[in-house]
Scaffold this motif. Structure first.
Motif, short mmCIF file in Angstrom:
data_model
loop_
_atom_site.label_atom_id
_atom_site.label_comp_id
_atom_site.label_asym_id
_atom_site.label_seq_id
_atom_site.Cartn_x
_atom_site.Cartn_y
_atom_site.Cartn_z
N GLY A 7 -77.12 56.25 -1.76
CA GLY A 7 -78.20 55.35 -2.17
C GLY A 7 -78.49 54.91 -3.70
N ALA A 8 -79.11 53.97 -4.15
CA ALA A 8 -79.09 53.41 -5.45
C ALA A 8 -80.09 54.37 -5.95
N THR A 9 -79.85 54.19 -7.37
CA THR A 9 -80.78 55.28 -8.34
C THR A 9 -82.00 54.46 -8.38
N GLY A 10 -83.07 55.32 -8.57
CA GLY A 10 -84.72 54.66 -8.62
C GLY A 10 -84.85 54.32 -9.99
N ASP A 11 -85.90 53.26 -10.38
CA ASP A 11 -86.38 52.81 -11.46
C ASP A 11 -87.22 54.15 -12.33
N VAL A 12 -86.86 54.08 -13.83
CA VAL A 12 -87.75 54.86 -14.45
C VAL A 12 -89.23 54.57 -14.50
N GLY A 13 -90.19 55.45 -14.39
CA GLY A 13 -91.58 55.27 -14.52
C GLY A 13 -92.07 54.69 -15.79
#
Length: 94
Positions: free
Chosen positions: A51-57
């Motif tokens: 899966g794709a890496t999530g965005d940084v908060g």
């Protein structure tokens, strides 16, 4: 003078040889889990797509610095008082 030293060496050798050796410790190996076979291959030949890496908060705001309290008044020196300062205890000699 050689006889007492020879006797002492002989007695110490016999004394050390007579000591009971500590028993041998036997460790039983613990069972180890063995992984099973791999699952079915994905469309690209692997085991599935990653899966794709999530965005940084977002980073939160920095808090405010508190105010400094008022400084107290300086005390007056004592009269006829002797202050004795003891040196720190030293560790054991090596």
């Amino acid at each position: 003078m050689k006889n007492p030293i020879l006797m002492l060496a002989l007695l110490s050798t016999l004394g050390l040889a007579a000591c009971d050796r500590s028993p041998t410790v036997v460790t039983v190996p613990t069972p180890v889990a063995v992984p099973g076979p791999a699952g079915p291959a994905g469309p690209s030949g692997g085991t599935g797509a990653t899966g794709a890496t999530g965005d940084v908060g977002s980073t939160g705001n920095t808090g405010y610095t508190g105010s400094t309290g008022a400084t107290g008044a300086t005390g007056k020196p004592g009269e006829g008082t002797t202050v004795i300062v003891m040196p720190a205890a030293s560790g054991p000699a090596r």
